[in-house]
Each structure stands twice: as C-alpha cells, then as structure tokens.
Design a protein around this motif. Structure first.
Motif, PDB file in Angstrom:
ATOM      1  N   ARG A 175       0.812  -1.204   0.000  1.00 25.82           N
ATOM      2  CA  ARG A 175       0.000   0.000   0.000  1.00 25.82           C
ATOM      3  C   ARG A 175       0.856   1.270   0.000  1.00 25.82           C
ATOM      4  NH1 ARG A 175      -2.850  -0.880  -2.623  1.00 25.82           N
ATOM      5  NH2 ARG A 175      -4.257   0.823  -2.078  1.00 25.82           N
ATOM      6  N   ALA A 176       2.166   1.144  -0.063  1.00 21.79           N
ATOM      7  CA  ALA A 176       3.055   2.305  -0.101  1.00 21.79           C
ATOM      8  C   ALA A 176       3.679   2.436  -1.484  1.00 21.79           C
ATOM      9  CB  ALA A 176       4.154   2.184   0.953  1.00 21.79           C
ATOM     10  N   ARG A 177       3.767   3.658  -1.978  1.00 19.55           N
ATOM     11  CA  ARG A 177       4.459   3.887  -3.249  1.00 19.55           C
ATOM     12  C   ARG A 177       5.934   3.540  -3.089  1.00 19.55           C
ATOM     13  NH1 ARG A 177       3.931   9.853  -4.586  1.00 19.55           N
ATOM     14  NH2 ARG A 177       5.047   9.203  -6.447  1.00 19.55           N
ATOM     15  N   VAL A 178       6.499   2.929  -4.126  1.00 19.96           N
ATOM     16  CA  VAL A 178       7.926   2.593  -4.096  1.00 19.96           C
ATOM     17  C   VAL A 178       8.778   3.843  -4.311  1.00 19.96           C
ATOM     18  CG1 VAL A 178       9.749   1.260  -5.219  1.00 19.96           C
ATOM     19  CG2 VAL A 178       7.479   0.244  -4.878  1.00 19.96           C
ATOM     20  N   ALA A 179       8.355   4.713  -5.226  1.00 18.89           N
ATOM     21  CA  ALA A 179       9.118   5.928  -5.538  1.00 18.89           C
ATOM     22  C   ALA A 179       8.939   6.977  -4.454  1.00 18.89           C
ATOM     23  CB  ALA A 179       8.675   6.494  -6.883  1.00 18.89           C
ATOM     24  N   LYS A 180      10.002   7.759  -4.245  1.00 19.10           N
ATOM     25  CA  LYS A 180       9.962   8.827  -3.252  1.00 19.10           C
ATOM     26  C   LYS A 180      10.254  10.182  -3.880  1.00 19.10           C
ATOM     27  CE  LYS A 180      12.127  10.165   1.142  1.00 19.10           C
ATOM     28  NZ  LYS A 180      13.131   9.769   2.153  1.00 19.10           N
ATOM     29  N   ARG A 181      11.235  10.252  -4.780  1.00 14.29           N
ATOM     30  CA  ARG A 181      11.645  11.507  -5.397  1.00 14.29           C
ATOM     31  C   ARG A 181      11.364  11.491  -6.889  1.00 14.29           C
ATOM     32  NH1 ARG A 181      17.433  12.940  -2.410  1.00 14.29           N
ATOM     33  NH2 ARG A 181      16.597  13.140  -0.298  1.00 14.29           N
ATOM     34  N   ASP A 182      11.532  12.653  -7.519  1.00 12.37           N
ATOM     35  CA  ASP A 182      11.168  12.818  -8.928  1.00 12.37           C
ATOM     36  C   ASP A 182      11.897  11.840  -9.837  1.00 12.37           C
ATOM     37  OD1 ASP A 182       9.463  14.814  -8.219  1.00 12.37           O
ATOM     38  OD2 ASP A 182      10.821  16.462  -8.756  1.00 12.37           O
ATOM     39  N   ALA A 183      13.176  11.587  -9.557  1.00 15.75           N
ATOM     40  CA  ALA A 183      13.952  10.692 -10.419  1.00 15.75           C
ATOM     41  C   ALA A 183      13.326   9.305 -10.473  1.00 15.75           C
ATOM     42  CB  ALA A 183      15.395  10.605  -9.914  1.00 15.75           C
ATOM     43  N   ALA A 184      12.866   8.802  -9.330  1.00 17.53           N
ATOM     44  CA  ALA A 184      12.230   7.488  -9.288  1.00 17.53           C
ATOM     45  C   ALA A 184      10.785   7.557  -9.785  1.00 17.53           C
ATOM     46  CB  ALA A 184      12.276   6.932  -7.871  1.00 17.53           C
ATOM     47  N   GLU A 185      10.094   8.650  -9.510  1.00 18.45           N
ATOM     48  CA  GLU A 185       8.708   8.785  -9.952  1.00 18.45           C
ATOM     49  C   GLU A 185       8.608   8.780 -11.472  1.00 18.45           C
ATOM     50  OE1 GLU A 185       7.254  12.300  -8.134  1.00 18.45           O
ATOM     51  OE2 GLU A 185       6.843  11.351  -6.191  1.00 18.45           O
ATOM     52  N   PHE A 186       9.610   9.340 -12.145  1.00 17.91           N
ATOM     53  CA  PHE A 186       9.624   9.331 -13.613  1.00 17.91           C
ATOM     54  C   PHE A 186       9.632   7.902 -14.141  1.00 17.91           C
ATOM     55  CE2 PHE A 186      12.006   9.148 -17.619  1.00 17.91           C
ATOM     56  CZ  PHE A 186      11.227   9.981 -18.404  1.00 17.91           C
ATOM     57  N   LEU A 188       8.843   5.009 -12.130  1.00 17.68           N
ATOM     58  CA  LEU A 188       7.917   4.102 -11.473  1.00 17.68           C
ATOM     59  C   LEU A 188       6.499   4.649 -11.328  1.00 17.68           C
ATOM     60  CD1 LEU A 188      10.273   2.908  -8.600  1.00 17.68           C
ATOM     61  CD2 LEU A 188       9.733   1.698 -10.711  1.00 17.68           C
ATOM     62  N   GLY A 189       6.340   5.964 -11.407  1.00 16.77           N
ATOM     63  CA  GLY A 189       5.018   6.546 -11.183  1.00 16.77           C
ATOM     64  C   GLY A 189       4.532   6.277  -9.767  1.00 16.77           C
ATOM     65  N   ASP A 190       3.284   5.836  -9.643  1.00 14.09           N
ATOM     66  CA  ASP A 190       2.689   5.544  -8.338  1.00 14.09           C
ATOM     67  C   ASP A 190       2.722   4.055  -8.007  1.00 14.09           C
ATOM     68  OD1 ASP A 190       2.054   8.211  -7.839  1.00 14.09           O
ATOM     69  OD2 ASP A 190       0.150   8.048  -8.914  1.00 14.09           O
ATOM     70  N   ALA A 191       3.628   3.314  -8.631  1.00 16.90           N
ATOM     71  CA  ALA A 191       3.641   1.859  -8.493  1.00 16.90           C
ATOM     72  C   ALA A 191       3.868   1.428  -7.047  1.00 16.90           C
ATOM     73  CB  ALA A 191       4.730   1.263  -9.381  1.00 16.90           C
ATOM     74  N   LYS A 192       3.194   0.323  -6.684  1.00 15.17           N
ATOM     75  CA  LYS A 192       3.316  -0.287  -5.364  1.00 15.17           C
ATOM     76  C   LYS A 192       3.714  -1.752  -5.532  1.00 15.17           C
ATOM     77  CE  LYS A 192      -0.403   2.604  -3.403  1.00 15.17           C
ATOM     78  NZ  LYS A 192      -0.743   3.316  -4.661  1.00 15.17           N
ATOM     79  N   ASN A 193       4.267  -2.332  -4.471  1.00 14.44           N
ATOM     80  CA  ASN A 193       4.684  -3.731  -4.516  1.00 14.44           C
ATOM     81  C   ASN A 193       3.486  -4.675  -4.517  1.00 14.44           C
ATOM     82  OD1 ASN A 193       7.643  -3.857  -4.474  1.00 14.44           O
ATOM     83  ND2 ASN A 193       7.464  -2.799  -2.510  1.00 14.44           N
ATOM     84  N   SER A 194       3.599  -5.720  -5.301  1.00 13.31           N
ATOM     85  CA  SER A 194       2.615  -6.787  -5.376  1.00 13.31           C
ATOM     86  C   SER A 194       3.379  -8.104  -5.452  1.00 13.31           C
ATOM     87  CB  SER A 194       1.720  -6.605  -6.607  1.00 13.31           C
ATOM     88  OG  SER A 194       0.913  -7.739  -6.836  1.00 13.31           O
ATOM     89  N   VAL A 195       3.196  -8.970  -4.450  1.00 16.07           N
ATOM     90  CA  VAL A 195       4.032 -10.177  -4.370  1.00 16.07           C
ATOM     91  C   VAL A 195       3.175 -11.395  -4.017  1.00 16.07           C
ATOM     92  CG1 VAL A 195       6.066 -11.255  -3.335  1.00 16.07           C
ATOM     93  CG2 VAL A 195       5.959  -8.762  -3.539  1.00 16.07           C
ATOM     94  N   GLY A 196       3.199 -12.393  -4.888  1.00 16.24           N
ATOM     95  CA  GLY A 196       2.650 -13.700  -4.577  1.00 16.24           C
ATOM     96  C   GLY A 196       3.782 -14.625  -4.141  1.00 16.24           C
ATOM     97  N   GLN A 197       3.485 -15.524  -3.201  1.00 15.85           N
ATOM     98  CA  GLN A 197       4.516 -16.394  -2.658  1.00 15.85           C
ATOM     99  C   GLN A 197       4.004 -17.826  -2.517  1.00 15.85           C
ATOM    100  OE1 GLN A 197       5.205 -14.326   1.102  1.00 15.85           O
ATOM    101  NE2 GLN A 197       7.080 -13.406   0.296  1.00 15.85           N
ATOM    102  N   ILE A 198       4.902 -18.768  -2.762  1.00 16.43           N
ATOM    103  CA  ILE A 198       4.696 -20.152  -2.364  1.00 16.43           C
ATOM    104  C   ILE A 198       5.919 -20.565  -1.562  1.00 16.43           C
ATOM    105  CG2 ILE A 198       3.162 -20.796  -4.253  1.00 16.43           C
ATOM    106  CD1 ILE A 198       5.538 -22.004  -5.705  1.00 16.43           C
ATOM    107  N   TYR A 199       5.720 -21.424  -0.553  1.00 10.49           N
ATOM    108  CA  TYR A 199       6.848 -21.690   0.335  1.00 10.49           C
ATOM    109  C   TYR A 199       6.734 -23.050   1.006  1.00 10.49           C
ATOM    110  CZ  TYR A 199       3.462 -20.208   3.899  1.00 10.49           C
ATOM    111  OH  TYR A 199       2.336 -20.090   4.686  1.00 10.49           O
ATOM    112  N   LEU A 200       7.874 -23.493   1.513  1.00 14.24           N
ATOM    113  CA  LEU A 200       7.982 -24.647   2.392  1.00 14.24           C
ATOM    114  C   LEU A 200       8.438 -24.153   3.752  1.00 14.24           C
ATOM    115  CD1 LEU A 200       9.887 -27.146   0.061  1.00 14.24           C
ATOM    116  CD2 LEU A 200       7.443 -27.164   0.580  1.00 14.24           C
ATOM    117  N   ARG A 201       7.999 -24.807   4.801  1.00 10.37           N
ATOM    118  CA  ARG A 201       8.457 -24.450   6.138  1.00 10.37           C
ATOM    119  C   ARG A 201       8.709 -25.714   6.950  1.00 10.37           C
ATOM    120  NH1 ARG A 201       2.823 -21.888   8.634  1.00 10.37           N
ATOM    121  NH2 ARG A 201       1.892 -23.870   9.277  1.00 10.37           N
TER     122      ARG A 201
END
Length: 206
Positions: A175-186, A188-201
C-alpha cells in the motif's frame, strides 16, 4: 510521515519482542519463491519477476484454534520487463531487496489447514537495475534516497501442515508507493509492490 513510519516499525518490533518473551511459541524456518510485480491500479500478471524469500517464523497460541504468527524474512521484489527493439531482444530486471516483518493472525481449520491474514512492514536494504540481452549486460545500483525506505501492506494466505513440515501460499498487497523523489517517480510513477509467494516451512520447536 517519517515519524509515523518509525512509530509503526517500533510497534511491530515491540510486539515481536513481547511474543517471544511472554509466550512459548512454536518456531521454524521457511523459504520459497516470490512472483513479484509493481502495480498501478489493478494487479496483473505482466512483467512478473521471479525471486525468493527466506527466514524464520513463530506461532503463538491464543485461544482455541486462533494464533498469532510473526515472521522475519529476507525478500526480493520488483519486476521484470522483456524488450524487443529493432530485433534486439533482452530483459531488464528492477530488483528491490527487503526485510519483511509480517504479523499475521491465523486460524486452524482441522488438523491440516491454516488461514492467515494481517499487516506487514518492510525495510528496504537496496535496489538495482540489471539488463541482459542482445544489447549486452549492465547492472546499476539505484540511489535509495530516491525510493521509500519502508513498505507496508496486507498479507493473506493459507498453509497445509504435515507433521513438522508445511507448504503454503500467500499474497502481499503493498500500500506504499515505491518511488519517493522525482527521479524514481519518472520511472515508477505511483507503483506499489505486489508479491505472490509459495513456500515450504519446517517447525524446529513444538
């Protein structure tokens, strides 16, 4: 904003410490694959980057089938873009490296199945862009000051237990934007992390 994020992180760490010192948790190790992307708006399966996560987890019994499950894992995120420019093909990976701290509520449905849901916090360790293909190979470190240090969001999934071993799947909705400053915003824009996972424990203590 920075103060709020710091207070939230300290709250997470305090809860982690309290759970370990005042209860007798089940502890274990886990590792698996990440299918990460950077999303703007709806989640899609384009530009998915294959990565991994690994770390430790605990389960603290509350009442009946309900428990809390804090985790501490190293996790790779980002995305991967395939390019084809004038017949030259290749791939560019946008790599993000985090320490993830989920704090999930869980419920056991019978002897095998568990459901998990709760918030997570992440701390960025570093970032780079790696390109390989017909135009050659290149790897550049990114300035972390251009990116948000903290990520947060909602995590949910399920797991199946087989004695001390388990397998599971989870989705982390950033729910947090990855970019912080203009250089990254150019880039990434407003992109946020999205991660699917499969795992063993594997459970180390009962």
């Amino acid at each position: 904003m920075k103060l709020n994020k710091l207070l939230t992180t300290l709250t997470f760490l305090t809860l982690f410490t309290t759970l370990y010192t005042q209860a007798q948790p089940q502890t274990g190790i886990k590792a698996g694959l990440n299918f990460s992307n950077l999303m703007e708006g709806d989640v899609n399966d384009e530009n998915v980057r294959l990565g991994f996560h690994a770390g430790i987890y605990s389960q603290v019994k509350l009442r009946g089938p309900v428990f809390l499950m804090p985790e501490l894992t190293f996790s790779t995120k980002g995305n991967s873009v395939i390019y084809d420019v004038l017949g030259a093909e290749g791939k560019t990976d946008f790599n993000l490296y985090y320490i993830d701290m989920p704090l999930l509520a869980g419920v056991r449905l019978g002897e095998v199945l568990e459901l998990h849901l709760g918030p997570y916090m992440s701390y960025m360790l570093g970032a780079n862009i790696k390109t390989e293909g017909d135009l050659g190979e290149d790897e550049d470190e990114l300035n972390r000051k251009d990116l948000q240090t903290f990520d947060y969001g909602i995590s949910g999934g399920l797991a199946f237990n087989f004695d001390d071993f388990g397998v599971g799947a989870r989705y982390n909705w950033g729910r947090a934007r990855v970019a912080k400053r203009d250089a990254a915003e150019f880039l990434l824009g407003d992109a946020k992390n999205s991660v699917g996972q499969i795992y063993l424990r594997y459970r180390l203590s009962k």
